[in-house]
Design an enzyme around this catalytic site. Structure first.
Site, PDB file in Angstrom:
ATOM      1  N   TYR A   1      33.420 -15.582   8.234  1.00  0.00           N
ATOM      2  CA  TYR A   1      32.520 -14.723   9.003  1.00  0.00           C
ATOM      3  C   TYR A   1      32.930 -14.698  10.472  1.00  0.00           C
ATOM      4  O   TYR A   1      32.839 -13.657  11.133  1.00  0.00           O
ATOM      5  CB  TYR A   1      31.080 -15.211   8.872  1.00  0.00           C
ATOM      6  CG  TYR A   1      30.387 -14.759   7.614  1.00  0.00           C
ATOM      7  CD1 TYR A   1      29.769 -13.512   7.540  1.00  0.00           C
ATOM      8  CD2 TYR A   1      30.343 -15.573   6.482  1.00  0.00           C
ATOM      9  CE1 TYR A   1      29.131 -13.096   6.387  1.00  0.00           C
ATOM     10  CE2 TYR A   1      29.708 -15.167   5.325  1.00  0.00           C
ATOM     11  CZ  TYR A   1      29.106 -13.923   5.276  1.00  0.00           C
ATOM     12  OH  TYR A   1      28.485 -13.499   4.142  1.00  0.00           O
TER      13      TYR A   1
ATOM     14  N   GLU B   1      24.213 -17.662   0.908  1.00  0.00           N
ATOM     15  CA  GLU B   1      25.351 -17.983   0.053  1.00  0.00           C
ATOM     16  C   GLU B   1      25.459 -19.484  -0.190  1.00  0.00           C
ATOM     17  O   GLU B   1      25.822 -19.914  -1.293  1.00  0.00           O
ATOM     18  CB  GLU B   1      26.630 -17.417   0.672  1.00  0.00           C
ATOM     19  CG  GLU B   1      26.687 -15.891   0.569  1.00  0.00           C
ATOM     20  CD  GLU B   1      27.572 -15.228   1.618  1.00  0.00           C
ATOM     21  OE1 GLU B   1      28.482 -15.908   2.145  1.00  0.00           O
ATOM     22  OE2 GLU B   1      27.349 -14.040   1.902  1.00  0.00           O
TER      23      GLU B   1
END
Length: 408
Positions: free
Chosen positions: A95, A137
């Protein structure tokens, strides 16, 4: 929580995103995959080549900016994306990399309009969204009971279901069982090495049977006329699977996905399963699960296919219809052959159209509690959803599986 100033700054960029969003995301992917080539094995190269990935990301960024004051509106879409990310084993550090390249692409495209204030606002907004997705997640990984990376599975059997679709029986190479239980409708990611690319490519395939502790089954359509050298075609991985021999190995994720029939929470009321083509696969898992767990539950099976050669699971569906009074089958054949008999080999000629269905037997319109699951090409699902809503079906009783890149 984002500051008021950040929210106002993000809102001010909406017109620029509408005008230049796809230009930004195309540049983002080009720069990212040029500088970080190891990420090529994460992204679908077919969707890179046809622009679908850039379009989906541009739409997602635009939707996020539009809903910056009401983020809960995006919760279902974010849940859908995090399920797919988990199936690809996306890591928190990725990310950071994506955020840096995305913000840099904004700066290259927007130029002077990309002020330090705008960059700081978008960095804050991206960081908050990334944090939520990383957290979601992480929870999915915790639920995976240690299955947090690609796992080798062996192709034990290949079963030809039609001229296009083959089922693959996949068993864990290490023999560790039982496999994680899944909800009917969920998918697994499958990763195979593509020699013409010189790296692996993942794809998501619906599990097409009820749960078994020692293997998973997927049923995959082979794309006609697609060479394994045609790296820009999204169907290259499906065709590579068809080329595998029994005994060869692929890599799998554990099951994920939010297009599900949860038989523990939803154990009563009629089911209407509507599919076209290879969209039959997740609904096959639902059907096979319910006829065992709740054999008296009323089910309407509505399926469309091109011709007798492309009709998958034909014998299986016919056997279920003969054995169970609870299952009502309506098959739409676009191109029936002369020797095929209406009412025996198929029920309706042409494409699936709810106007040609029995409101009571096929759609349970007299019953206030049915649930409708729809899977197939995008245009097909849009049509089915519209036709169901025209008949007074509440949107919260209609569930669709939209295969693709995913967007907010």
């Amino acid at each position: 929580m984002l500051s008021d100033q950040t929210i106002e700054t993000i809102k001010s960029t909406v017109p620029a995103l509408r005008a230049h969003g796809e230009q930004v995301t195309r540049l983002f992917y080009h720069n990212l995959l040029t500088d970080q080539p190891e990420l090529n094995s994460v992204f679908n190269q077919g969707n890179q080549a046809n622009g679908h990935q850039a379009q989906a990301l541009a739409a997602a960024v635009y939707a996020y900016a539009q809903n910056i004051e009401t983020p809960d509106a995006l919760a279902p879409a974010i849940r859908h994306i995090t399920q797919k990310h988990a199936s690809l084993f996306i890591r928190p550090g990725q990310y950071d990399v994506v955020g840096r390249y995305l913000l840099d692409a904004f700066g290259e495209v927007l130029g002077e309009a990309w002020t330090s204030q705008v960059r700081e606002a978008w960095a804050e907004a991206y960081g908050e969204l990334a944090g939520k997705m990383i957290e979601a997640e992480a929870e999915l990984y915790r639920e995976g009971a240690g299955w947090t990376d690609w796992r080798d599975f062996v192709v034990e059997e290949k079963l030809k279901e039609s001229s296009e679709i083959t089922s693959f029986i996949l068993r864990p190479a290490d023999g560790r069982c039982p496999l994680p239980v899944y909800l009917p409708g969920q998918y697994i990611s499958v990763r195979v090495f593509i020699p013409s690319l010189n790296y692996s490519q993942p794809r998501q395939y619906s599990l097409s049977d009820s749960y078994a502790a020692d293997h998973y089954r997927i049923s995959v359509k082979k794309e006609a006329g697609v060479s394994l050298n045609d790296v820009a075609h999204p169907g290259i991985v499906s065709n590579a699977l068809h080329e595998l021999d029994v005994g060869e190995t692929v890599q799998l994720s554990r099951p994920y996905g939010d297009f599900v029939l949860d038989i523990q929470k939803d154990f009563s009321g009629p089911l209407v399963l509507i599919s076209a083509g290879v969209g039959v696969t997740p609904l096959m898992s639902m059907l096979n699960t319910v006829i065992v767990s709740n054999p008296g539950r009323p089910i309407a099976w509505i399926h469309g296919y091109h011709d007798a050669q492309t009709r998958a699971f034909a014998d299986h569906i016919s056997k279920i219809a003969r054995k169970s009074n609870a299952v009502h089958v309506t098959r739409f054949c676009s191109n029936p052959e002369e020797q095929e008999r209406p009412g025996v080999d198929y029920e309706r000629a042409g494409r699936v159209d709810l106007d040609d269905c029995d409101g009571e037997k096929d759609l349970f319109l007299g019953n206030g509690s049915p649930r409708y699951y729809v899977c197939g090409p995008t245009s097909f699902m849009s049509k089915m959803q519209r036709q169901l809503e025209e008949r007074g079906i509440r949107p919260d009783r209609i569930f669709v599986e939209r295969f693709g890149t995913g967007s907010l």
